[in-house]
Write a protein that holds these residues in place. Structure first.
Motif, PDB file in Angstrom:
ATOM      1  N   ARG A  49       0.823  -1.211   0.000  1.00 34.76           N
ATOM      2  CA  ARG A  49       0.000   0.000   0.000  1.00 34.76           C
ATOM      3  C   ARG A  49       0.860   1.266   0.000  1.00 34.76           C
ATOM      4  O   ARG A  49       0.498   2.279  -0.627  1.00 34.76           O
ATOM      5  CB  ARG A  49      -0.927  -0.016   1.203  1.00 34.76           C
ATOM      6  N   VAL A  50       1.979   1.200   0.718  1.00 31.82           N
ATOM      7  CA  VAL A  50       2.884   2.371   0.675  1.00 31.82           C
ATOM      8  C   VAL A  50       3.380   2.599  -0.750  1.00 31.82           C
ATOM      9  O   VAL A  50       3.458   3.743  -1.234  1.00 31.82           O
ATOM     10  CB  VAL A  50       4.057   2.171   1.651  1.00 31.82           C
ATOM     11  N   ILE A  51       3.744   1.481  -1.422  1.00 32.50           N
ATOM     12  CA  ILE A  51       4.220   1.619  -2.815  1.00 32.50           C
ATOM     13  C   ILE A  51       3.075   2.060  -3.721  1.00 32.50           C
ATOM     14  O   ILE A  51       3.253   2.912  -4.626  1.00 32.50           O
ATOM     15  CB  ILE A  51       4.819   0.290  -3.291  1.00 32.50           C
ATOM     16  N   ALA A  52       1.855   1.475  -3.479  1.00 33.74           N
ATOM     17  CA  ALA A  52       0.725   1.816  -4.355  1.00 33.74           C
ATOM     18  C   ALA A  52       0.362   3.283  -4.251  1.00 33.74           C
ATOM     19  O   ALA A  52      -0.091   3.900  -5.239  1.00 33.74           O
ATOM     20  CB  ALA A  52      -0.472   0.931  -3.999  1.00 33.74           C
ATOM     21  N   GLU A  53       0.562   3.882  -3.081  1.00 32.35           N
ATOM     22  CA  GLU A  53       0.232   5.300  -2.914  1.00 32.35           C
ATOM     23  C   GLU A  53       1.147   6.202  -3.754  1.00 32.35           C
ATOM     24  O   GLU A  53       0.807   7.375  -4.014  1.00 32.35           O
ATOM     25  CB  GLU A  53       0.341   5.681  -1.437  1.00 32.35           C
ATOM     26  N   GLN A  54       2.301   5.669  -4.160  1.00 30.78           N
ATOM     27  CA  GLN A  54       3.235   6.470  -4.959  1.00 30.78           C
ATOM     28  C   GLN A  54       3.044   6.291  -6.457  1.00 30.78           C
ATOM     29  O   GLN A  54       3.788   6.876  -7.252  1.00 30.78           O
ATOM     30  CB  GLN A  54       4.680   6.090  -4.582  1.00 30.78           C
ATOM     31  N   VAL A  55       2.088   5.458  -6.861  1.00 30.06           N
ATOM     32  CA  VAL A  55       1.829   5.269  -8.300  1.00 30.06           C
ATOM     33  C   VAL A  55       0.945   6.430  -8.772  1.00 30.06           C
ATOM     34  O   VAL A  55      -0.178   6.591  -8.269  1.00 30.06           O
ATOM     35  CB  VAL A  55       1.151   3.914  -8.560  1.00 30.06           C
ATOM     36  N   LYS A  56       1.458   7.198  -9.747  1.00 29.31           N
ATOM     37  CA  LYS A  56       0.698   8.363 -10.247  1.00 29.31           C
ATOM     38  C   LYS A  56       1.170   8.694 -11.657  1.00 29.31           C
ATOM     39  O   LYS A  56       2.209   8.216 -12.111  1.00 29.31           O
ATOM     40  CB  LYS A  56       0.915   9.570  -9.321  1.00 29.31           C
ATOM     41  N   GLU A  57       0.392   9.537 -12.315  1.00 32.21           N
ATOM     42  CA  GLU A  57       0.744   9.998 -13.669  1.00 32.21           C
ATOM     43  C   GLU A  57       1.541  11.297 -13.560  1.00 32.21           C
ATOM     44  O   GLU A  57       1.158  12.208 -12.835  1.00 32.21           O
ATOM     45  CB  GLU A  57      -0.520  10.215 -14.504  1.00 32.21           C
ATOM     46  N   SER A  58       2.634  11.359 -14.313  1.00 30.80           N
ATOM     47  CA  SER A  58       3.463  12.568 -14.308  1.00 30.80           C
ATOM     48  C   SER A  58       3.991  12.788 -15.728  1.00 30.80           C
ATOM     49  O   SER A  58       4.639  11.891 -16.307  1.00 30.80           O
ATOM     50  CB  SER A  58       4.647  12.407 -13.345  1.00 30.80           C
ATOM     51  N   ASP A  59       3.648  13.991 -16.290  1.00 31.33           N
ATOM     52  CA  ASP A  59       4.089  14.355 -17.639  1.00 31.33           C
ATOM     53  C   ASP A  59       3.659  13.317 -18.660  1.00 31.33           C
ATOM     54  O   ASP A  59       4.401  12.905 -19.573  1.00 31.33           O
ATOM     55  CB  ASP A  59       5.610  14.526 -17.700  1.00 31.33           C
ATOM     56  N   GLY A  60       2.427  12.822 -18.497  1.00 26.36           N
ATOM     57  CA  GLY A  60       1.882  11.888 -19.486  1.00 26.36           C
ATOM     58  C   GLY A  60       2.359  10.465 -19.315  1.00 26.36           C
ATOM     59  O   GLY A  60       2.050   9.608 -20.156  1.00 26.36           O
ATOM     60  N   ARG A  61       3.079  10.224 -18.227  1.00 22.73           N
ATOM     61  CA  ARG A  61       3.554   8.853 -17.989  1.00 22.73           C
ATOM     62  C   ARG A  61       3.167   8.402 -16.585  1.00 22.73           C
ATOM     63  O   ARG A  61       3.121   9.198 -15.651  1.00 22.73           O
ATOM     64  CB  ARG A  61       5.077   8.771 -18.112  1.00 22.73           C
ATOM     65  N   VAL A  62       2.907   7.100 -16.440  1.00 23.91           N
ATOM     66  CA  VAL A  62       2.621   6.531 -15.124  1.00 23.91           C
ATOM     67  C   VAL A  62       3.937   6.048 -14.539  1.00 23.91           C
ATOM     68  O   VAL A  62       4.685   5.286 -15.168  1.00 23.91           O
ATOM     69  CB  VAL A  62       1.638   5.341 -15.232  1.00 23.91           C
ATOM     70  N   GLU A  63       4.228   6.554 -13.348  1.00 23.55           N
ATOM     71  CA  GLU A  63       5.495   6.177 -12.713  1.00 23.55           C
ATOM     72  C   GLU A  63       5.251   5.955 -11.211  1.00 23.55           C
ATOM     73  O   GLU A  63       4.218   6.309 -10.662  1.00 23.55           O
ATOM     74  CB  GLU A  63       6.545   7.255 -12.921  1.00 23.55           C
ATOM     75  N   SER A  64       6.231   5.357 -10.592  1.00 22.57           N
ATOM     76  CA  SER A  64       6.100   5.037  -9.165  1.00 22.57           C
ATOM     77  C   SER A  64       7.440   5.203  -8.486  1.00 22.57           C
ATOM     78  O   SER A  64       8.471   4.700  -8.967  1.00 22.57           O
ATOM     79  CB  SER A  64       5.600   3.600  -8.975  1.00 22.57           C
TER      80      SER A  64
END
Length: 463
Positions: A49-64
């Motif tokens: 869950r800690v890792i999942a909370e860091q999954v987000k879209e940035s500059d048109g890309r999904v990164e974590s």
């Protein structure tokens, strides 16, 4: 090889307890495994869950970004390997190891999926978690997988299981000690009884005290006391037999010795023949006395072991009466015998039953005058077998009818030669066969009627 009662009781107490401990050990192992798996799963889920909370879209890309706190949760002396993998909604690897094993089934909704597998030949436990990603281009769920090796979990399982098993074994040890002490105290009365039996006088037949042992052991004490009573009765029987025999044989032997001495000193052939005839008669009387004493000893309770069998009492009685026919003929006595045609089955001793009839009929033949009558009748009913011996002699006064069953008791005045054992033998034989005997006056008087009732073979078997 002797068996130990203490060891058997202790074994019966502890073996079931050991079996229960073995079963508990198996269930404790399962519980310890479930507990360790629950702790591991909670750690895996927190990390995912800690890792999942860091999954987000940035500059048109999904990164974590992988925060260090997500991996520090697994810090332990076992130096576990923590493997993770993050896939974008399109299935592109955005973080972690590409060869982390995937779940057999993708997680349903937001619920985590736990499973086990291998990572580079090393067993691991993993969790897969779906993380929604808000994006106009990459909308959907990213997949977060976190796995860890099982060294720490296995160590935790062993610690939990061993500690619980140690407590169980300690409990068994304490139970064994308490059981041993309890058995020692519980068997103390039995051991005291053993010591008393070992130390008592070999000639002592004193009964044991049942109150000194537990209630469960009282039947054993009662059986021992019963056996001691039987031994005591048997010893008294033997002593009485020896006393009776010596008392009754002393006088005839003295008479024989005197007659032999006189025959030696007398030169007259006629007088010598008379002395030899007297000696012959004395020997015959002694032989009859010895046979009666032996029969009495055999018939008494506690005497020689009686081997009973199923017999026909009618045949036995008929042979006994026929054997006395010569005495009846010599004294001109009418001796009759009546019996049903059907067999009269009885469970008894053939010799004693024969002596029963012989003694009753012989007693009647000897005590009635010449020309008298003796009738022997047999009958059978549901109550048993009835033997009746009836004569027209002088009879026995009612006041003396119980006394005639005593040993060596002869009614006075009596002109009939005898030992006074006939009716005593009859009474013992009747008692040995669970029967009853009654003396009564004939109708019309005078005369004597003897009734003997004996159980049939079927009645004896039921009893």
């Amino acid at each position: 090889m002797s068996r130990s009662l203490r060891a058997e009781l202790l074994a019966w107490l502890l073996l079931p307890l050991v079996a229960v401990v073995a079963f508990n050990g198996w269930t404790l192992r399962l519980d310890a495994t479930r507990t360790a798996d629950l702790i591991t799963d909670r750690t895996l889920l927190a990390s995912a869950r800690v890792i999942a909370e860091q999954v987000k879209e940035s500059d048109g890309r999904v990164e974590s970004l992988i925060p260090p706190s997500a991996l520090e949760m697994f810090a332990s002396p076992d130096r576990e390997k923590v493997i993770y993998r993050v896939l974008s909604p399109s299935g592109e690897l955005i973080a972690g190891f590409p060869d982390v094993v995937e779940p057999p089934k993708p997680p349903q909704g937001l619920e985590p999926a736990y499973y086990e597998g291998e990572f580079r030949t090393e067993p691991v436990r993993a969790v897969a978690l779906a993380q929604p990603v808000i994006s106009k281009v990459y909308g959907g769920n990213a997949l977060v997988i976190v796995a860890t090796t099982l060294h720490g979990r296995d160590r935790l399982v062993n610690e939990i299981w061993q500690n619980s098993l140690r407590d169980q074994l300690l409990l068994v040890g304490v139970a064994a000690l308490l059981a041993l002490l309890g058995l020692r105290r519980g068997l103390a009365p039995l051991l005291r009884l053993r010591d008393e039996l070992r130390s008592r006088d070999p000639e002592s037949l004193k009964a044991l005290e049942p109150d000194r042992v537990q209630g469960e052991l009282r039947p054993v004490i009662d059986a021992l006391n019963h056996a001691l009573e039987r031994v005591r009765a048997y010893i008294l029987l033997q002593r009485r037999f020896v006393a009776d025999a010596s008392h009754q044989l002393r006088t005839p032997l003295a008479v024989l010795k005197t007659q032999i001495a006189m025959a030696r000193q007398d030169d007259d052939p006629q007088l010598r023949r008379e002395a030899l005839s007297a000696i012959e008669g004395g020997v015959g009387s002694m032989g009859r006395l010895v046979n009666q004493l032996l029969t009495l000893a055999r018939a008494e309770p506690g005497g020689a072991a009686m081997r009973k069998e199923q017999l026909d009492f009618g045949t036995i009685a008929r042979k006994a009466v026929e054997g006395l026919g010569i005495i009846a003929f010599d004294r001109n006595i009418d001796l009759s015998f009546e019996a049903p045609d059907a067999a009269l089955p009885i469970y008894g001793h053939v010799t004693l039953l024969h002596e029963l009839v012989v003694n009753l009929v012989d007693n009647a033949l000897r005590h009635i005058p010449e020309g008298g009558r003796v009738a022997v009748r047999l009958a059978s009913s549901d109550a048993g077998i009835l033997l009746v011996v009836e004569d027209d002699g002088p009879g026995i006064p009612e006041a003396d009818r119980e006394r005639v069953f005593e040993r060596f008791n002869r009614l006075a005045p009596s002109t009939v030669e005898g030992t006074g054992l006939g009716l005593a033998i009859v009474k013992e034989i009747v008692a040995a066969h669970d029967g009853a005997i009654v003396l009564m006056e004939t109708q019309p008087p005078p005369g004597l009627r003897v009734e003997v009732r004996l159980p049939t073979a079927d009645a004896a078997a039921k009893s």
